[in-house]
Design a protein around this motif. Structure first.
Motif, PDB file in Angstrom:
ATOM      1  N   ALA A 114       0.971  -1.304   0.104  1.00 53.02           N
ATOM      2  CA  ALA A 114      -0.970   0.117  -0.167  1.00 53.02           C
ATOM      3  C   ALA A 114       0.859   1.182  -0.148  1.00 53.02           C
ATOM      4  CB  ALA A 114      -1.326  -0.281   1.071  1.00 53.02           C
ATOM      5  N   ALA A 115       2.053   1.027   0.401  1.00 53.01           N
ATOM      6  CA  ALA A 115       2.709   2.379   0.492  1.00 53.01           C
ATOM      7  C   ALA A 115       3.399   2.293  -0.885  1.00 53.01           C
ATOM      8  CB  ALA A 115       4.122   1.996   1.470  1.00 53.01           C
ATOM      9  N   VAL A 116       3.858   1.632  -1.412  1.00 56.35           N
ATOM     10  CA  VAL A 116       4.357   1.966  -2.711  1.00 56.35           C
ATOM     11  C   VAL A 116       3.178   2.399  -3.702  1.00 56.35           C
ATOM     12  CG1 VAL A 116       4.892   0.671  -4.946  1.00 56.35           C
ATOM     13  CG2 VAL A 116       6.055  -0.700  -2.498  1.00 56.35           C
ATOM     14  N   ARG A 117       1.746   1.726  -3.036  1.00 54.10           N
ATOM     15  CA  ARG A 117       0.943   2.586  -4.600  1.00 54.10           C
ATOM     16  C   ARG A 117       0.623   3.579  -3.716  1.00 54.10           C
ATOM     17  NH1 ARG A 117      -1.624  -2.314  -2.103  1.00 54.10           N
ATOM     18  NH2 ARG A 117      -3.527  -0.867  -1.397  1.00 54.10           N
ATOM     19  N   ARG A 118       0.789   4.517  -3.174  1.00 58.27           N
ATOM     20  CA  ARG A 118       0.491   6.195  -2.588  1.00 58.27           C
ATOM     21  C   ARG A 118       1.820   6.488  -2.564  1.00 58.27           C
ATOM     22  NH1 ARG A 118      -0.747   3.605   2.915  1.00 58.27           N
ATOM     23  NH2 ARG A 118       1.316   4.579   3.681  1.00 58.27           N
ATOM     24  N   VAL A 141      12.389   7.037  -5.743  1.00 59.62           N
ATOM     25  CA  VAL A 141      11.487   5.679  -5.984  1.00 59.62           C
ATOM     26  C   VAL A 141      11.743   5.357  -4.217  1.00 59.62           C
ATOM     27  CG1 VAL A 141      10.954   4.119  -6.369  1.00 59.62           C
ATOM     28  CG2 VAL A 141      11.124   5.913  -8.190  1.00 59.62           C
ATOM     29  N   GLN A 142      13.141   5.654  -4.246  1.00 56.84           N
ATOM     30  CA  GLN A 142      13.377   4.916  -2.767  1.00 56.84           C
ATOM     31  C   GLN A 142      12.811   5.672  -0.891  1.00 56.84           C
ATOM     32  OE1 GLN A 142      17.615   3.901  -1.032  1.00 56.84           O
ATOM     33  NE2 GLN A 142      17.235   5.342  -0.599  1.00 56.84           N
ATOM     34  N   GLU A 143      13.331   6.951  -1.403  1.00 52.29           N
ATOM     35  CA  GLU A 143      12.905   8.321  -0.847  1.00 52.29           C
ATOM     36  C   GLU A 143      11.920   7.914  -0.595  1.00 52.29           C
ATOM     37  OE1 GLU A 143      15.254   8.562   1.857  1.00 52.29           O
ATOM     38  OE2 GLU A 143      16.205   7.152   0.777  1.00 52.29           O
ATOM     39  N   ALA A 147       9.482   6.861   2.924  1.00 56.52           N
ATOM     40  CA  ALA A 147       8.727   8.246   3.637  1.00 56.52           C
ATOM     41  C   ALA A 147       7.190   7.904   3.703  1.00 56.52           C
ATOM     42  CB  ALA A 147       8.842   9.112   3.023  1.00 56.52           C
ATOM     43  N   ASP A 148       6.590   7.378   2.706  1.00 53.64           N
ATOM     44  CA  ASP A 148       5.342   6.834   2.976  1.00 53.64           C
ATOM     45  C   ASP A 148       5.067   5.114   3.552  1.00 53.64           C
ATOM     46  OD1 ASP A 148       2.388   7.493   2.016  1.00 53.64           O
ATOM     47  OD2 ASP A 148       4.070   7.821  -0.051  1.00 53.64           O
ATOM     48  N   ARG A 315      15.278   2.156   9.955  1.00 57.86           N
ATOM     49  CA  ARG A 315      14.335   2.195   9.013  1.00 57.86           C
ATOM     50  C   ARG A 315      14.268   1.146   7.668  1.00 57.86           C
ATOM     51  NH1 ARG A 315      16.477   5.248   2.669  1.00 57.86           N
ATOM     52  NH2 ARG A 315      16.144   6.535   4.445  1.00 57.86           N
ATOM     53  N   ARG A 316      13.148   0.133   7.406  1.00 56.85           N
ATOM     54  CA  ARG A 316      12.286  -1.018   6.810  1.00 56.85           C
ATOM     55  C   ARG A 316      13.599  -1.405   6.477  1.00 56.85           C
ATOM     56  NH1 ARG A 316       7.827   2.104   7.668  1.00 56.85           N
ATOM     57  NH2 ARG A 316       6.510   1.525   9.342  1.00 56.85           N
ATOM     58  N   GLY A 317      13.966  -2.835   6.429  1.00 59.30           N
ATOM     59  CA  GLY A 317      14.701  -3.685   5.631  1.00 59.30           C
ATOM     60  C   GLY A 317      14.497  -4.631   5.797  1.00 59.30           C
ATOM     61  N   PHE A 318      15.396  -5.624   4.563  1.00 61.77           N
ATOM     62  CA  PHE A 318      14.749  -6.938   4.515  1.00 61.77           C
ATOM     63  C   PHE A 318      16.503  -7.417   3.463  1.00 61.77           C
ATOM     64  CE2 PHE A 318      10.571  -5.305   4.699  1.00 61.77           C
ATOM     65  CZ  PHE A 318      10.127  -6.054   5.471  1.00 61.77           C
TER      66      PHE A 318
END
Length: 444
Positions: A114-118, A141-143, A147-148, A315-318
């Motif tokens: 959902a964050a990507v779509r926003r 795009v990353q930032e 941020a979302d 920061r979220r990360g994988f």
């Protein structure tokens, strides 16, 4: 290489360890198979040291590099009733070409998608995402996604990463950072023929690294209780794969009752594994000092993606994002990721080793201890091992697979690598259906 790793973890020379097999069991330039066998050996030797502390001769620890490499592919090899239990990657997850390079979007959880779509202003359609990304530069795009509230990483070179503020923040950071978080008297190990017999481990982790750590501790005899929540999303294939040997309970930590139940579990726990985003668990009141006060002698093992200092520490990360950002996945013609999620798996095995090393210290010196690890720091370690001199290929792993019945169906899984002749590791129960156990410890 293993001697250096063990000295980094303990400050001591290792006991006898036999690592057999060539590194050519996995493809790619990085020494992933060597990292796999070394991290498996570290956890196995830590278990052997606990066995020796109990007065039981462990024998010589041995690791087969093929078996270790298979364990690093476990989520790809798991089967339920002969079929893969689902796709690890969601529809929108993947690598996208931007105007100036590539960016990876991690959308395996609905709220990240959902964050990507926003951020991009698109529907849930991969082609629409590709078009939107293709009109912007990768860093933008990353930032925007971050941020979302999403998870993304632009592909960078190794040199760009090392020169970045977050890359520099890892300079000098230990692979595993140990620290005392409170006083506690020496607590001898309970009687048991297994390294972790009588030990209770709370597993508050998700995805791969933390759950792998809990899986390893279960294989050496610990009562591992994974605590999740019914309202939180999961990646089903990973749940099936990493749950071996554990029990699973649900608690809603948004509620007072849920937090009170967790405090009751903590009051009898020996180890707490947690991979909440930094500050999230503490924000619910479960700070390190309160944990040490509530359970003197607790071993707290914490994992995150980017490191515990620097601008990306929260920061979220994988694993896949860390590979992209740190240059591990760099390719002139597009991303070239590792053949397995090696940062996740290695961090998980090292976290299990850290937990057992800390339990040994508690039994001989006392204290409440914390160990901290990060995928990005594990990536720095992998990078430091150099590159493979021979081409590798994925080899047959059929000798390292077994089957058992489970709540999901007939489960095929990778057996536990690493041999301790005095108490061979293995799981006493299959992966559980999430929430299938009460939130309490086993008795008797």
């Amino acid at each position: 290489m293993f001697d250096a790793l063990w000295r980094d973890l303990t400050g001591d020379a290792p006991g006898p360890v036999g690592i057999t097999g060539a590194e050519t069991v996995l493809p790619g330039p990085f020494r992933v198979a060597a990292a796999a066998s070394a991290s498996v050996a570290a956890a196995t030797l830590a278990a052997a040291d606990l066995l020796r502390l109990r007065g039981i001769e462990p024998g010589v620890v041995r690791v087969d590099t093929r078996h270790a490499a298979a364990a690093f592919r476990s989520e790809k090899l798991v089967r339920v009733d002969g079929e893969p239990p689902g796709d690890v990657w969601a529809v929108l997850s993947g690598d996208y070409r931007a105007t100036d390079g590539w960016v990876k979007l991690h959308c395996n959880y609905p709220h990240h998608a959902a964050a990507v779509r926003r951020a991009l202003g698109v529907p849930e359609d991969r082609d629409a995402v590709a078009v939107a990304v293709g009109e912007r530069d990768a860093w933008d795009v990353q930032e925007s996604v971050v941020a979302d509230g999403g998870a993304a990483a632009a592909m960078r070179t190794r040199e760009q990463w090392l020169g970045s503020p977050m890359g520099r923040a890892l300079d000098g950071a230990p692979l595993v950072a140990f620290e005392a978080i409170g006083p506690a008297s020496v607590r001898p190990l309970p009687e048991s023929p297994r390294p972790l017999g009588g030990m209770r481990v709370l597993d508050l982790t998700h995805v791969i690294a933390g759950p792998v750590a809990g899986r390893v501790l279960a294989a050496h005899g610990a009562d591992v209780l994974h605590v999740g929540a019914a309202h939180l999303p999961t990646v089903h294939p990973l749940v099936v794969d990493t749950g071996m040997g554990k029990r699973s309970a649900h608690l809603d930590l948004r509620t007072a009752d849920g937090r009170a139940a967790l405090w009751r579990l903590i009051g009898e726990a020996d180890v707490l594994l947690q991979s909440f985003r930094p500050g999230a668990l503490a924000g619910l009141g479960f700070t390190a000092d309160r944990l040490a006060w509530a359970r003197p002698g607790i071993v707290l093992v914490e994992l995150n993606a980017w490191g515990w200092h620097g601008p990306w520490r929260q920061r979220r990360g994988f694993d896949s994002l860390v590979q992209m950002a740190s240059g591990i996945a760099w390719g002139d013609d597009g991303p070239r990721p590792l053949p397995v999620q090696a940062l996740d798996h290695a961090t998980g095995w090292l976290a299990a080793a850290a937990a057992m090393i800390a339990l040994r210290r508690r039994a001989t010196e006392g204290g409440s201890l914390r160990a901290r690890l990060a995928l990005a720091r594990t990536g720095r370690w992998l990078d430091s091992l150099g590159r493979c001199t021979e081409a590798g290929a994925t080899v047959d792993v059929s000798g390292f697979l077994a089957e058992t019945d489970s709540g999901f169906g007939r489960l095929r899984y990778v057996t536990m690598p690493g041999s301790v002749p005095g108490a061979e590791p293995g799981w006493s129960r299959p992966s559980p259906v999430p929430g299938s156990s009460p939130a309490e410890w086993l008795r008797g």
